[in-house]
Design an enzyme around this catalytic site. Structure first.
Site, mmCIF file in Angstrom:
data_model
loop_
_atom_site.group_PDB
_atom_site.id
_atom_site.type_symbol
_atom_site.label_atom_id
_atom_site.label_comp_id
_atom_site.label_asym_id
_atom_site.label_seq_id
_atom_site.Cartn_x
_atom_site.Cartn_y
_atom_site.Cartn_z
ATOM 1 N N SER A 128 15.279 44.456 19.205
ATOM 2 C CA SER A 128 13.947 44.766 19.712
ATOM 3 C C SER A 128 12.927 44.749 18.588
ATOM 4 O O SER A 128 13.242 45.034 17.447
ATOM 5 C CB SER A 128 13.926 46.135 20.379
ATOM 6 N N LYS A 182 20.040 48.066 24.940
ATOM 7 C CA LYS A 182 18.776 47.322 24.799
ATOM 8 C C LYS A 182 18.069 47.236 26.156
ATOM 9 O O LYS A 182 16.843 47.338 26.251
ATOM 10 C CB LYS A 182 19.044 45.908 24.251
ATOM 11 N N HIS A 185 16.480 50.511 26.788
ATOM 12 C CA HIS A 185 15.298 50.558 25.910
ATOM 13 C C HIS A 185 14.121 49.857 26.600
ATOM 14 O O HIS A 185 13.009 50.379 26.656
ATOM 15 C CB HIS A 185 15.612 49.886 24.567
ATOM 16 N N ASN A 186 14.358 48.677 27.115
ATOM 17 C CA ASN A 186 13.271 47.937 27.769
ATOM 18 C C ASN A 186 12.789 48.647 29.030
ATOM 19 O O ASN A 186 11.598 48.651 29.328
ATOM 20 C CB ASN A 186 13.728 46.518 28.125
ATOM 21 N N GLU A 189 10.611 51.282 28.003
ATOM 22 C CA GLU A 189 9.355 50.645 27.574
ATOM 23 C C GLU A 189 8.437 50.406 28.792
ATOM 24 O O GLU A 189 7.229 50.661 28.726
ATOM 25 C CB GLU A 189 9.720 49.337 26.873
HETATM 26 P P1 NDP Z 1 13.320 31.187 23.834
HETATM 27 O O1 NDP Z 1 13.898 32.207 24.716
HETATM 28 O O2 NDP Z 1 12.003 30.597 24.187
HETATM 29 O O3 NDP Z 1 14.393 30.012 23.680
HETATM 30 C C1 NDP Z 1 14.102 28.844 22.954
HETATM 31 C C2 NDP Z 1 15.269 28.462 22.087
HETATM 32 O O4 NDP Z 1 16.445 28.255 22.891
HETATM 33 C C3 NDP Z 1 15.022 27.164 21.352
HETATM 34 O O5 NDP Z 1 15.591 27.256 20.079
HETATM 35 C C4 NDP Z 1 15.755 26.172 22.233
HETATM 36 O O6 NDP Z 1 16.115 24.998 21.562
HETATM 37 C C5 NDP Z 1 16.965 26.955 22.601
HETATM 38 N N1 NDP Z 1 17.663 26.416 23.761
HETATM 39 C C6 NDP Z 1 17.262 26.450 25.046
HETATM 40 N N2 NDP Z 1 18.190 25.868 25.839
HETATM 41 C C7 NDP Z 1 19.202 25.475 25.032
HETATM 42 C C8 NDP Z 1 20.438 24.824 25.256
HETATM 43 N N3 NDP Z 1 20.843 24.492 26.488
HETATM 44 N N4 NDP Z 1 21.222 24.561 24.195
HETATM 45 C C9 NDP Z 1 20.823 24.923 22.954
HETATM 46 N N5 NDP Z 1 19.670 25.531 22.678
HETATM 47 C C10 NDP Z 1 18.869 25.808 23.702
HETATM 48 O O7 NDP Z 1 13.232 31.706 22.312
HETATM 49 P P2 NDP Z 1 12.803 33.133 21.725
HETATM 50 O O8 NDP Z 1 12.842 32.952 20.251
HETATM 51 O O9 NDP Z 1 11.558 33.663 22.349
HETATM 52 O O10 NDP Z 1 13.974 34.112 22.168
HETATM 53 C C11 NDP Z 1 15.326 33.874 21.822
HETATM 54 C C12 NDP Z 1 16.179 34.933 22.486
HETATM 55 O O11 NDP Z 1 15.790 36.210 22.016
HETATM 56 C C13 NDP Z 1 16.031 34.989 24.015
HETATM 57 O O12 NDP Z 1 17.266 35.287 24.594
HETATM 58 C C14 NDP Z 1 15.059 36.125 24.223
HETATM 59 O O13 NDP Z 1 15.218 36.720 25.495
HETATM 60 C C15 NDP Z 1 15.463 37.062 23.102
HETATM 61 N N6 NDP Z 1 14.450 37.972 22.642
HETATM 62 C C16 NDP Z 1 13.149 37.604 22.560
HETATM 63 C C17 NDP Z 1 12.195 38.499 22.128
HETATM 64 C C18 NDP Z 1 10.788 38.068 22.014
HETATM 65 O O14 NDP Z 1 9.941 38.923 21.704
HETATM 66 N N7 NDP Z 1 10.474 36.791 22.227
HETATM 67 C C19 NDP Z 1 12.536 39.866 21.734
HETATM 68 C C20 NDP Z 1 13.933 40.125 21.764
HETATM 69 C C21 NDP Z 1 14.830 39.231 22.230
HETATM 70 P P3 NDP Z 1 15.090 23.746 21.513
HETATM 71 O O15 NDP Z 1 14.155 24.041 20.390
HETATM 72 O O16 NDP Z 1 15.969 22.582 21.233
HETATM 73 O O17 NDP Z 1 14.411 23.668 22.832
#
Ligand code: NDP
Length: 475
Positions: A128, A182, A185-186, A189
């Site tokens: 988080s 987690k 936590h959300n 939130e």
């Molecule tokens: P996203 O959830 O937007 O995911 C994008 C990433 O996933 C890119 O690197 C993308 O690769 C990859 N991806 C998607 N589909 C596939 C696939 N089939 N095979 C391989 N790679 C894939 O990214 P975030 O950084 O926002 O979040 C990452 C994780 O962290 C998520 O699970 C999210 O829920 C969690 N999270 C996010 C928070 C936030 O504040 N954003 C906070 C805490 C947790 P490509 O570049 O090739 O498309």
């Protein structure tokens, strides 16, 4: 040279986590499905530490020291399953796959069991703090085996937020425990934000003040027992003026709150566990209500508000502060109850006090208040409810009159405060010596012969409601 740890999935979160690791002196293998993100990371931030980039998964895995430690930061759901499978095929027994995405804890339990069969440690980890936290120190909630914590713990504590020198990362428990915590936590939130929104709405409507006039009130509250990240940023958002129109920012934003689903998951799980998380449920439902403009428009056209509009006193501000704090205590008590129930259900042996500690920094609900939760569990690890901890009981007793005035005022002037109201109902419900549940049991016995227990004798009883109303003992 090989990397200490790897990160695959280099969107916002993965990229910042990789940079955080590198800045702390860990050599980081980096990989992303589309190579562009990997190259961008190394080009833009390569100077921050040691990055070992790979375009292929096999090369990524090969660039890791044994036992291998790889963090997945990709879209939750099918993408996570696909990446896990790809990595697992290239790994060996003893290696570790960390899923730092927002997975549902049931998925984590399933994945952990499947990988355990293959000798691979699967570490479902709640992270988080959003984008900023990932870079500068998040709150980290890893589940999984003790061995995996031994290998990962030092690195995770290294990159986590620190409060009073204590890292906001502990081993939460086995399999899905980290993602469960987690999730709660959300959920908390959601509830924190709903209570803040109700405070703002009620004060604005009752006192006829502007958002900018409310900002200093939240700033002042932030100095006391409500001190927290969310209260702090509330003042910032209320102060903000839209550059294009010169009106308060909150008045140009469409009033439909969105959600990614963790609040809903929390409530669904609470229903299964039989734990009343009314604060989180009301917050989730309030978002849902806001998202139905067609119903709201139809209702606004025909449904009346209160016929008298009494002017409110400035003393309402202090009352709302009390109502907000008391309702917050209730919401956290409910969330901690849910974690305790899950801990019993899944044999997780959660240390609730330690969880309060790792939420003190890095995460969105970070607050002064969490020190008091920690202290309450330190004093009594088997506390039946946080509401009964001496410190909280005292705060609630001091707040309850103000809390009732706030709910009364809200009802009188027609401002919806489901968070405040349901929290107060929970408080009154818990402290009640006799609940009308006795009547519910009577009704159940009447129409369904569901039986009831008596206050004065052991056993189950049924009354012959359709006959002569004699009572029989059924067990
Ligand atoms: P996203 O959830 O937007 O995911 C994008 C990433 O996933 C890119 O690197 C993308 O690769 C990859 N991806 C998607 N589909 C596939 C696939 N089939 N095979 C391989 N790679 C894939 O990214 P975030 O950084 O926002 O979040 C990452 C994780 O962290 C998520 O699970 C999210 O829920 C969690 N999270 C996010 C928070 C936030 O504040 N954003 C906070 C805490 C947790 P490509 O570049 O090739 O498309």
């Amino acid at each position: 040279d090989l990397a200490d740890i790897g990160v695959t999935g280099l969107a916002t979160m993965g990229r910042n986590l990789a940079r955080n690791l590198a800045r702390h002196g860990h050599a980081v293998a980096v990989h992303n499905r589309s190579a562009g993100r990997t190259d961008d990371l190394v080009r833009e931030f390569g100077g921050e530490g040691t990055f070992l980039p790979s375009h292929e998964t096999a090369a990524f895995v090969a660039s890791l020291k044994r036992p291998r430690r790889a963090i997945i930061m990709v879209k939750a759901g099918a993408a996570t399953d696909a990446v896990i499978e790809e990595l697992a095929e290239l790994m060996e027994p003893g290696d570790m796959i960390v899923d730092g995405g927002n997975a549902h804890y049931a998925d984590t339990r399933r994945r952990e069991a499947a990988l355990r069969e293959r000798g691979i440690h699967f570490v479902g980890t709640g992270i988080s703090g959003g984008e900023e936290g990932a870079l500068n120190g998040p709150s980290i909630m890893p589940g999984g085996s003790k061995e995996s914590w031994e290998a990962l713990g030092p690195i995770l504590q290294d990159i986590a937020a620190k409060v009073d020198g204590v890292p906001c990362a502990v081993h939460v428990g086995p399999d899905g425990a980290g993602h469960f915590v987690k999730m709660v936590h959300n959920g908390i939130e959601y509830s924190d934000m709903q209570l803040i929104a109700e405070s703002y709405d009620l004060l604005r409507q009752a006192l006829g003040v502007t958002p900018a006039e409310l900002a200093p009130i939240f700033r002042e509250w932030n100095e006391g027992e409500l001190g927290s990240y969310l209260i702090e940023i509330t003042a910032e958002v209320l102060d903000h003026v839209d550059a294009a129109t010169g009106t308060p920012f909150v008045d140009v934003v469409v009033d439909q709150a969105e959600q990614k689903g963790t609040g809903r998951w929390t409530v669904q799980s609470a229903l299964d566990l039989g734990v009343p998380v009314t604060g989180i449920a009301e917050a989730t439902f309030a978002r849902a209500l806001s998202g139905h403009p067609e119903q709201r428009a139809a209702a606004a056209r025909v449904l009346a508000g209160p016929s008298v509009s009494g002017a409110s006193e400035r003393s309402l501000i202090e009352d709302v502060r009390h109502a907000l704090y008391a309702s917050k205590i209730v919401a956290y008590a409910q969330g901690f109850d849910q974690m305790a129930a899950a801990s019993r259900e899944y044999d997780w042996n959660l240390d609730l006090g330690a969880l309060a500690t790792i939420w003190r920094g890095g995460c969105i609900i970070r607050a002064r208040f969490l020190d008091r939760i920690r202290a309450a569990y330190d004093a009594d690890p088997d506390l039946p409810t946080l509401l009964a901890a001496p410190d909280f009981a005292e705060a609630l007793n001091a707040a309850q009159d103000a809390w009732r005035r706030v709910v009364t005022t809200a009802v009188e002037i027609g401002v919806p405060t489901p968070g405040f109201s349901s929290a107060l109902a929970y408080y009154d419900g818990l402290r009640r010596e006799r609940l009308p549940a006795a009547l519910v049991q009577g009704l159940r016995d009447y129409f369904g012969a569901h039986t009831y227990h008596r206050v004065d004798r052991e056993g189950s009883f049924h009354t012959d409601w359709s006959g002569d109303r004699t009572e029989s003992q059924t067990s």
